[in-house]
Design a protein around this motif. Sequence first.
Motif, short mmCIF file in Angstrom:
data_model
loop_
_atom_site.label_atom_id
_atom_site.label_comp_id
_atom_site.label_asym_id
_atom_site.label_seq_id
_atom_site.Cartn_x
_atom_site.Cartn_y
_atom_site.Cartn_z
N ALA A 178 -19.41 38.31 38.81
CA ALA A 178 -19.07 37.35 39.86
C ALA A 178 -19.45 37.88 41.23
CB ALA A 178 -17.58 37.03 39.82
N SER A 179 -19.86 36.98 42.11
CA SER A 179 -20.13 37.33 43.50
C SER A 179 -19.79 36.15 44.38
CB SER A 179 -21.60 37.73 43.68
OG SER A 179 -22.45 36.66 43.33
N GLY A 180 -19.58 36.44 45.67
CA GLY A 180 -19.29 35.37 46.62
C GLY A 180 -17.84 34.92 46.64
N LEU A 181 -16.98 35.64 45.96
CA LEU A 181 -15.55 35.32 45.98
C LEU A 181 -14.75 36.62 45.87
CD1 LEU A 181 -14.49 33.85 42.48
CD2 LEU A 181 -16.36 35.44 42.88
N THR A 182 -13.49 36.55 46.26
CA THR A 182 -12.61 37.71 46.10
C THR A 182 -12.12 37.68 44.66
OG1 THR A 182 -11.95 37.55 48.42
CG2 THR A 182 -10.58 38.91 46.97
N PHE A 183 -12.80 38.43 43.84
CA PHE A 183 -12.65 38.33 42.38
C PHE A 183 -11.20 38.47 41.94
CE2 PHE A 183 -14.32 38.24 38.22
CZ PHE A 183 -13.74 39.24 37.46
N SER A 184 -10.49 39.40 42.53
CA SER A 184 -9.13 39.69 42.09
C SER A 184 -8.15 38.57 42.44
CB SER A 184 -8.65 41.01 42.69
OG SER A 184 -8.69 40.94 44.10
N ASN A 185 -8.60 37.56 43.18
CA ASN A 185 -7.75 36.41 43.50
C ASN A 185 -7.89 35.28 42.50
OD1 ASN A 185 -6.86 37.71 45.77
ND2 ASN A 185 -8.01 36.45 47.22
N TYR A 186 -8.74 35.46 41.49
CA TYR A 186 -9.06 34.37 40.58
C TYR A 186 -8.71 34.68 39.13
CZ TYR A 186 -11.57 31.96 44.26
OH TYR A 186 -11.88 31.28 45.40
N TRP A 187 -8.12 33.68 38.48
CA TRP A 187 -8.08 33.67 37.03
C TRP A 187 -9.51 33.47 36.54
CZ3 TRP A 187 -4.16 33.54 33.18
CH2 TRP A 187 -2.85 33.69 33.67
N MET A 188 -9.85 34.10 35.44
CA MET A 188 -11.16 33.93 34.85
C MET A 188 -11.01 33.38 33.44
SD MET A 188 -13.19 34.83 37.23
CE MET A 188 -14.72 34.78 36.30
N GLY A 189 -11.89 32.46 33.11
CA GLY A 189 -11.84 31.86 31.78
C GLY A 189 -13.19 31.89 31.10
N TRP A 190 -13.15 31.81 29.78
CA TRP A 190 -14.36 31.63 28.98
C TRP A 190 -14.22 30.31 28.22
CZ3 TRP A 190 -18.78 34.38 29.09
CH2 TRP A 190 -18.74 35.66 29.62
N PHE A 191 -15.30 29.56 28.22
CA PHE A 191 -15.39 28.31 27.48
C PHE A 191 -16.66 28.35 26.64
CE2 PHE A 191 -12.17 25.55 29.49
CZ PHE A 191 -11.79 26.36 30.54
#
Length: 122
Positions: free
Chosen positions: A24-37
Amino acid sequence: QVQLEESGGGLVQAGGSLRLSCAASGLTFSNYWMGWFRQAPGKVREYVAAISRSGSSTDYADSVKGRFTISRDNAKNTVYLQMNSLKPEDTAVYYCAADRSFGRDVHEYNYWGQGTQVTVSS
């Protein structure tokens, strides 16, 4: 600009393993839930797994529970999906997604990668 880039897909025999990565780039990664679909041909995109911002909480679809493991490295801005005991029905394009809150629905995620193909032969 937020970018999510998946890698690690490929062709594997049933019973084999693959590890997907999503950088990931362009965001504060640690502020986001991440999902796989994932999305198989002719089918709707379906939820696979999600991981909390810190990585302390994970969630899985019943179809992959016990076989797949989601993890993240916030220092590398990367989320992973370790897939073991793969089955032909796991064949699909796999997408990572990011959002500020947890969700199992595709409509709950704001950012998406382009996907990586996983093909499991019988």
